[in-house]
Design a protein around this motif. Sequence first.
Motif, PDB file in Angstrom:
ATOM      1  N   UNK A 113       4.017  19.335  35.396  1.00 32.71           N
ATOM      2  CA  UNK A 113       4.966  18.386  35.249  1.00 32.71           C
ATOM      3  C   UNK A 113       4.676  17.544  36.581  1.00 32.71           C
ATOM      4  N   UNK A 114       4.202  18.013  37.592  1.00 33.29           N
ATOM      5  CA  UNK A 114       3.917  17.542  38.822  1.00 33.29           C
ATOM      6  C   UNK A 114       5.464  17.229  39.583  1.00 33.29           C
ATOM      7  N   UNK A 115       6.367  18.300  39.520  1.00 28.71           N
ATOM      8  CA  UNK A 115       7.566  18.071  40.249  1.00 28.71           C
ATOM      9  C   UNK A 115       7.749  19.411  41.042  1.00 28.71           C
ATOM     10  N   UNK A 116       8.581  19.034  42.212  1.00 25.24           N
ATOM     11  CA  UNK A 116       8.778  20.521  42.940  1.00 25.24           C
ATOM     12  C   UNK A 116       9.531  21.466  42.432  1.00 25.24           C
ATOM     13  N   UNK A 117       8.873  22.767  42.669  1.00 32.11           N
ATOM     14  CA  UNK A 117       9.449  24.038  41.901  1.00 32.11           C
ATOM     15  C   UNK A 117      10.938  24.108  42.337  1.00 32.11           C
ATOM     16  N   UNK A 118      11.435  23.800  43.525  1.00 34.46           N
ATOM     17  CA  UNK A 118      12.869  24.111  43.652  1.00 34.46           C
ATOM     18  C   UNK A 118      13.683  23.061  43.206  1.00 34.46           C
ATOM     19  N   UNK A 119      13.175  22.027  42.321  1.00 32.97           N
ATOM     20  CA  UNK A 119      14.021  21.355  41.665  1.00 32.97           C
ATOM     21  C   UNK A 119      14.130  21.590  40.025  1.00 32.97           C
ATOM     22  N   UNK A 120      13.598  22.832  39.830  1.00 38.14           N
ATOM     23  CA  UNK A 120      13.602  23.332  38.512  1.00 38.14           C
ATOM     24  C   UNK A 120      14.671  24.404  38.208  1.00 38.14           C
ATOM     25  N   UNK A 121      15.158  24.453  37.137  1.00 39.00           N
ATOM     26  CA  UNK A 121      15.916  25.718  36.739  1.00 39.00           C
ATOM     27  C   UNK A 121      15.282  26.074  35.250  1.00 39.00           C
ATOM     28  N   UNK A 122      14.983  27.274  35.186  1.00 35.52           N
ATOM     29  CA  UNK A 122      14.396  27.788  33.907  1.00 35.52           C
ATOM     30  C   UNK A 122      15.533  28.279  33.192  1.00 35.52           C
ATOM     31  N   UNK A 123      15.333  28.006  32.004  1.00 38.19           N
ATOM     32  CA  UNK A 123      16.699  28.420  30.687  1.00 38.19           C
ATOM     33  C   UNK A 123      16.125  29.497  29.939  1.00 38.19           C
ATOM     34  N   UNK A 124      16.750  29.591  28.849  1.00 37.49           N
ATOM     35  CA  UNK A 124      16.271  30.550  27.662  1.00 37.49           C
ATOM     36  C   UNK A 124      15.174  29.976  26.821  1.00 37.49           C
ATOM     37  N   UNK A 125      15.236  30.261  25.633  1.00 38.28           N
ATOM     38  CA  UNK A 125      14.028  29.800  24.711  1.00 38.28           C
ATOM     39  C   UNK A 125      14.130  28.432  24.311  1.00 38.28           C
ATOM     40  N   UNK A 126      15.063  27.722  24.635  1.00 42.94           N
ATOM     41  CA  UNK A 126      15.162  26.294  23.919  1.00 42.94           C
ATOM     42  C   UNK A 126      15.777  25.329  24.847  1.00 42.94           C
ATOM     43  N   UNK A 127      14.934  24.049  25.062  1.00 48.70           N
ATOM     44  CA  UNK A 127      15.370  23.040  25.997  1.00 48.70           C
ATOM     45  C   UNK A 127      16.419  22.299  25.216  1.00 48.70           C
ATOM     46  N   UNK A 128      16.411  22.266  23.706  1.00 47.98           N
ATOM     47  CA  UNK A 128      17.409  21.594  23.170  1.00 47.98           C
ATOM     48  C   UNK A 128      18.730  22.367  23.452  1.00 47.98           C
ATOM     49  N   UNK A 129      18.714  23.562  23.445  1.00 54.89           N
ATOM     50  CA  UNK A 129      19.976  24.361  23.979  1.00 54.89           C
ATOM     51  C   UNK A 129      20.343  23.942  25.438  1.00 54.89           C
ATOM     52  N   UNK A 130      19.357  23.723  26.315  1.00 51.40           N
ATOM     53  CA  UNK A 130      19.765  23.086  27.641  1.00 51.40           C
ATOM     54  C   UNK A 130      20.428  21.818  27.520  1.00 51.40           C
ATOM     55  N   UNK A 131      19.789  20.898  26.671  1.00 52.91           N
ATOM     56  CA  UNK A 131      20.514  19.498  26.630  1.00 52.91           C
ATOM     57  C   UNK A 131      21.978  19.527  26.092  1.00 52.91           C
ATOM     58  N   UNK A 132      21.972  20.520  25.028  1.00 54.74           N
ATOM     59  CA  UNK A 132      23.252  20.760  24.533  1.00 54.74           C
ATOM     60  C   UNK A 132      24.271  20.912  25.670  1.00 54.74           C
TER      61      UNK A 132
END
Length: 445
Positions: A89-108
Motif C-alpha cells: 500500500x506504500x505506507x509506513x509500517x509504523x502507521x499500521x496495526x494488524x487485526x484479526x481475520x476481517x477488515x469489516x470487523x476493524x471498521x465496525x
Amino acid sequence: MASLLEMSKQDLESLQEESRKAYQAYQAEGLKLDMSRGKPSTEQLDLAVHMLDCVSSSTDVKTQNNIDCRNYGLLDGIPEARQLFADILHIPADQIIIGGNSSLNMMYDTVARAMTHGVYGSEKPWCKYDKIKFLCPAPGYDRHFAICEFFGIEMVNIDMREDGPDMDMIERLVLEDETIKGIWCVPKYSNPQGITYSDEVVRRFANLKPKASDFRIFWDDAYCVHDLYEDRKDHLLNLLTESQKAGNGDIVFLFASTSKISFSGSGISMIAASKNNIEFLRRQIAVQTIGPDKINQLRHVRFYQNADGIHAHMKKHAAIIRPKFHAVLQGLSKHLDGLGVASWTNPNGGYFISLDVLEGCAKRVVQLCKEAGVVMTPAGATYPYGNDPKDQNIRIAPTYPSSAELAKAVEILCIAIKIASVEKILASRACGIVCEAAANAAVSR
Ligand SMILES: Cc1ncc(COP(=O)(O)O)c(C=O)c1O
C-alpha cells in the motif's frame, strides 16, 4: 435488435410472448444458480492452500526478531506482516496495526469506539450528539451501510460518477454540517461498480475541510491488488500521503485485508492512519485484546514473502476469474446490446459488475430471476437502508459460480430484464395515453 423504447406496441407484445416462453422453459428446468455471493471460488482458495504448511509442529513459530508467535504480545502485529502491507500500500509500517481475520470487523470496531469514546481530536464521543450522519457514495457496499444502521447513524446518499463520488456535494456538505462525522469509500475497483477514484478525487478528499474536527474518511481499500488485466491496471493515488501533504493527515482511516488474496475467512486485516490516530487507536485496542493471531500473520508472510509474492499470486486469481467476468459481459452484450434498457460496468478489477436497468425495474428483475432459480443480490442492497431511490441497480458477483453456470444465469437474467422492461414500457405508454386523455378532458371542460 432495435431499442425497445422505440418499438411499436405490437412488436413489444410479440417480444414479450417470446421472452415469456423462454422464461417458462428455464423455469421448468428447476435450476439453482447464484450470482449473489462476492466470494472466491474453491479453485481460488486452493491457490493458497500451501500456506497451511508454512507453520507446523516441525517449523519454528518465531518472528524475524525472535518473538514467539504462540505467546501474548505485539498488539500492532508482527513486524514482517506490517511491512508486507506497507509494501503493498506504500505506507509506513509504523502507521499500521494488524487485526484479526476481517477488515469489516476493524471498521465496525472503529465506528463503535468512536461512538463511545470519540476519535483523536474529538470534543466528545459521537454518541453524545443528538444525531450524527455518514455520507454514503451509492451504489456501495451494503455492510458499510449496515454498520451505520446498527449504530443509528443517519446515512446521506452521494451519487457516484465515473471517477468517484460527487465531490462538489461532499465538499459542500462537510463544510456546513458538523453532524457529518464520516464517509464510506471503496476507492479502488469499488463494490459494486469497479470504479477507481481519479487522482483529482483523491486530492479533493485529502484537502477536505470538514466543519467537524472529528470527521473521518473510512477508506476501505479491499481491492487494492485485485487487477483483472495485466495491461489494464487502475492506479489509486495514496490518500495517506496526499492528506499529510495537505496538512490534513488525521482525516483518514485506511483499511485492507487479505480476505480476497488468501482465505476469505482466515486472512489478516489492517488499519492504517496518521501517527496521532494510530497512537490513539493503539491505546483503545489495548483494552480490547492482548494481541492478534500472530501465527496466521506468520503463515501469510512466510507464504507470500513480500509484495512481489502477493502480486504474482493475484495474477493467478485473475486467470481464474477473468473468464467468469467475460462470460457475464459477453452474455449481457449478446442479449441486451442496442435494446436501450440496460447498461453495465466493465471493470478492470475487483469482484463485481454493476448493472443498471430501467428505473423501477430492478426489484421486478431480481424477483423474476429468483422464480426461475437464479439468486441475485437483493435489489436495493447497494443503497443505504436497502432503498435504491430509482430501483435501478443490480449487483452481479461472478467469482463463485463456474463460467458455464454464469452463462446460463446471465441468459435468464437478460430474459428477466426484457420481460420487466416491456412491462414497464407498455405500462408507461398506457399511462401516457390515459394521462394525455385526462389532460385534454380537463382543458375542454
Ligand atoms: C468493499 C469491501 N470491504 C470489505 C469487505 C470484507 O472484507 P473482510 O473480509 O476483510 O472483512 C468486502 C467483502 O466483500 C468488500 O467488498
